[in-house]
Design a protein around this motif. Structure first.
Motif, short mmCIF file in Angstrom:
data_model
loop_
_atom_site.label_atom_id
_atom_site.label_comp_id
_atom_site.label_asym_id
_atom_site.label_seq_id
_atom_site.Cartn_x
_atom_site.Cartn_y
_atom_site.Cartn_z
N ILE A 313 2.39 15.64 -0.22
CA ILE A 313 1.46 15.43 -1.43
C ILE A 313 2.23 14.16 -1.84
O ILE A 313 1.82 13.25 -2.14
N CYS A 314 3.48 14.18 -1.83
CA CYS A 314 4.44 12.86 -2.30
C CYS A 314 4.10 11.81 -1.33
O CYS A 314 3.78 10.67 -2.07
N GLN A 315 4.00 11.81 -0.02
CA GLN A 315 3.77 11.03 0.76
C GLN A 315 2.27 10.29 0.54
O GLN A 315 1.99 9.19 0.45
N ALA A 316 1.46 11.26 0.16
CA ALA A 316 0.01 10.70 -0.23
C ALA A 316 -0.17 9.70 -1.27
O ALA A 316 -0.93 9.05 -1.29
N LEU A 317 0.59 10.43 -2.35
CA LEU A 317 0.55 9.68 -3.54
C LEU A 317 1.32 8.40 -3.24
O LEU A 317 1.00 7.29 -4.05
N ASP A 318 2.30 8.47 -2.73
CA ASP A 318 3.11 6.93 -2.43
C ASP A 318 2.17 6.09 -1.72
O ASP A 318 2.22 5.04 -2.25
N ASP A 319 1.31 6.29 -0.80
CA ASP A 319 0.53 5.54 0.01
C ASP A 319 -0.34 5.01 -0.98
O ASP A 319 -0.81 3.60 -0.95
N VAL A 320 -1.13 5.95 -1.76
CA VAL A 320 -2.18 5.43 -2.48
C VAL A 320 -1.80 4.49 -3.68
O VAL A 320 -2.35 3.72 -4.18
N SER A 321 -0.71 4.82 -4.06
CA SER A 321 -0.11 3.90 -5.43
C SER A 321 0.90 2.80 -5.04
O SER A 321 1.45 2.04 -5.86
N ALA A 322 1.08 2.70 -3.58
CA ALA A 322 1.99 1.61 -3.20
C ALA A 322 2.01 0.28 -3.54
O ALA A 322 0.86 -0.38 -3.68
N PRO A 323 2.96 -0.12 -4.18
CA PRO A 323 2.81 -1.66 -4.66
C PRO A 323 3.08 -2.68 -3.37
O PRO A 323 3.42 -2.21 -2.57
N VAL A 324 2.41 -3.89 -3.51
CA VAL A 324 2.66 -4.90 -2.37
C VAL A 324 3.85 -5.74 -2.74
O VAL A 324 4.14 -6.24 -3.70
N HIS A 325 4.71 -5.19 -1.61
CA HIS A 325 6.14 -6.09 -1.28
C HIS A 325 6.18 -6.74 -0.21
O HIS A 325 6.20 -6.14 0.77
#
Length: 335
Positions: A313-325
């Protein structure tokens, strides 16, 4: 409630903090009393305020409740100074202003000391060493127990923390020429605002500074209450707080909120709990600061204590909210 060390200091605080941004303005004394008692009874200790919240009204209100409603010794009082109601110069972190502001805060709070005193924002017009010397003076005089900063960029935090650590290594806080290490930095951080991950959080982790996330629910948007419309009793419907909420009501934020809602449904919890658990357990985070309107809302937030999100779940949320760096954060060899 579990407790955590604040940065690399001996101060332990509850891993959820209570924010008082609306106290003395939208939150009256009866509601504030209910919030503070609910928080204390749940094992909460960290209460965050500032000298400019409600033009000092938040500190006055908290001061009236300390000692009478809950024991002062049980509460870690954190306040801020340096923000001034001046359209031409919003911040003043000169020694004169900061130490005067601290004395005024202590009078409003009705206490001899604050546990954590924070510089509200970086002031480009005041030499940083002067600002930090004011923190050292406050600690040495006993008016503050620990010091931190707020709304500092990555380079500003790194410069300030390194300056202080050089003094600690050279003689230790409280000695001639010694300085006190920075305990914390307070920054907005949530699934809708991950900008601190670019430079602030890496600096904090490297230098042993604890992160206190403000607006961990994305200014209320991550609760999901704005998915269909703006509730009439919400901050988004408030004349003075609507501009605060508006930046997180766009299409991109909507995708993140939908993902949070999906995760919540799968775990049989609320979007609020998912969002808080995510930010609470991020590396470097000490305690998210929750600003609730009433005891019922706060109780809902405190229910996250027993929740740990599964890794997937953490990984899925990380992916959908990831900022562009991109550069220079991205490996240059892949560009």
């Amino acid at each position: 409630m579990e407790h955590r060390q604040l940065g690399r200091t001996g101060l332990r605080v509850s891993r959820m903090g209570l924010g008082t941004l609306t106290w003395g303005r939208d939150t009256g004394e009866g509601e504030a009393a209910g919030l503070l008692k609910t928080f204390w009874e749940a094992g909460g200790t960290l209460v965050d305020t500032a000298d400019v919240y409600a033009d000092g009204g938040a500190e006055c209100l908290l001061g009236r409740l300390l000692g009478g409603l809950v024991p002062r010794r049980d509460i870690v009082v954190a306040t801020k100074a340096g923000s001034v109601p001046d359209p031409d110069r919003r911040f003043d972190t000169s020694r004169r202003h900061l130490l005067g502001a601290l004395d005024a805060s202590l009078a409003r709070l009705g206490t001899d000391y604050v546990d954590l005193w924070q510089v509200h924002a970086f002031d480009p017009y005041t030499p940083l060493d002067e600002t930090l010397q004011a923190l050292d003076t406050a600690i040495a005089s006993g008016r503050a127990r620990y010091a931190g900063v707020s709304n500092f960029s990555g380079w500003q935090l790194a410069k300030a923390a390194t300056w202080q650590l050089a003094g600690v290594a050279g003689g230790g806080a409280g000695t001639v020429g010694g300085r006190t290490r920075l305990a914390s930095t307070q920054m907005e951080y949530s699934l809708l605002q991950r900008g601190v991950e670019r430079e602030v959080l890496p600096a904090a982790l490297d230098l042993g500074v604890g992160l206190l996330p403000s607006s961990p629910l994305g200014r209320g948007v991550l609760t999901g209450k704005y998915r269909d419309a703006t509730p009439p009793d919400s901050r988004g419907a408030s004349a003075h707080l609507a501009p605060f909420v508006a930046p997180y009501l766009d299409e991109e934020a909507g995708r993140v909120v939908d993902a949070v809602a999906t995760a919540a449904d799968g775990l049989a919890v609320t979007p609020l709990e998912v969002s808080l658990a995510w930010v609470r357990d991020r590396p470097g985070v000490t305690a998210p600061l929750v600003g609730a309107r009433n005891a019922e809302q706060l109780t809902a937030a405190l229910s996250v204590e027993g929740l740990t999100l599964p890794d997937e779940i953490c990984q899925a949320l990380d992916d959908v909210s990831a900022p562009v760096h991109r550069y220079p954060d991205q490996d240059w060899s892949t560009l």
